[in-house]
Design a protein around this motif. Sequence first.
Motif, short mmCIF file in Angstrom:
data_model
loop_
_atom_site.label_atom_id
_atom_site.label_comp_id
_atom_site.label_asym_id
_atom_site.label_seq_id
_atom_site.Cartn_x
_atom_site.Cartn_y
_atom_site.Cartn_z
N GLY A 56 0.82 -1.20 0.00
CA GLY A 56 0.00 0.00 0.00
C GLY A 56 0.86 1.24 0.00
N ILE A 57 0.20 2.40 0.09
CA ILE A 57 0.88 3.68 -0.02
C ILE A 57 1.03 4.33 1.34
N THR A 73 -5.50 2.18 1.09
CA THR A 73 -4.75 1.48 0.05
C THR A 73 -4.19 0.14 0.52
N ASN A 74 -4.43 -0.21 1.75
CA ASN A 74 -3.90 -1.45 2.34
C ASN A 74 -4.42 -2.67 1.57
N ILE A 132 -4.30 -0.78 -6.68
CA ILE A 132 -4.59 0.52 -6.06
C ILE A 132 -4.97 1.51 -7.15
N HIS A 133 -6.07 2.23 -6.95
CA HIS A 133 -6.42 3.36 -7.81
C HIS A 133 -7.00 4.42 -6.89
N LEU A 134 -6.19 5.39 -6.58
CA LEU A 134 -6.52 6.35 -5.54
C LEU A 134 -6.69 7.75 -6.12
N ASP A 135 -7.82 8.38 -5.83
CA ASP A 135 -8.01 9.81 -6.09
C ASP A 135 -7.50 10.53 -4.84
N TYR A 136 -6.34 11.16 -4.96
CA TYR A 136 -5.69 11.73 -3.78
C TYR A 136 -6.05 13.19 -3.52
#
Length: 234
Positions: free
Chosen positions: A134-135, A148-149, A181-185
């Motif tokens: 994860g991040i 993100t885990n 993982i596909h994250l809108d940060y």
Amino acid sequence: MTTERRPVLFLLRQGAVMLAVLTMQMSTMGADQAVKAPDKPIVLFDGKSLDGWKKTEFFRAGVVQVVDGVIVMAPGRAMTGITTSRQDLPTTNYELSYEAKRITGSDFFAAATFPVGKSFVTLVNGGWGGNVTGISSLNGSDASENETNKFVKYENKTWYKFRVRVTDQTIACQVDDKEIIHLDYRGLQLGTRIETRPNQPLGFATYESTGALRNIEIRPLTTAEVKAANKSDQ
């Protein structure tokens, strides 16, 4: 006789003009296609030396060397790593790809720290005893504690392909071509843990493990790829 030739000359001139316009349009189309074509990746490891890299200044770090075309990072107490010495790499709208394997140990073996605009984060692979990918970090929370885990099982002495895409809105990570993982940060506070900050702006680290790296590349994303990445989170 002169009167009869005028229509012919007119038609010839008109045809020439149309041909010129068509040629210009085709040239413009070719230029547009060239602009939209993906740029060639920047090769960050030549398979022979550590040119473009420096050993990360971790406390009691292990040996870093190139063996049989592969960067090998020996176990440290607790971390060993490499950090880029280049200053010309993109910070957004790019793709970072690399292959990594854990030779010995049971924790992360190629945690990648990379830029996200003016910030930095780390993709941990197999941290916390091998259980977490994860991040780190999001709003101060580690990969083991934030959204993100993910659990990815890594076998020792096995190569894994990693791909990270960063845009001005999203971070996407793949392992062996599977997106995990596909994250809108947007709206999140990004930052690395203090332990991996020496890897900024771009670098890799191991934790009490022997890690190996090869085929490290980075390339700008095309306009279409950026739009597709951002659209998927709207």
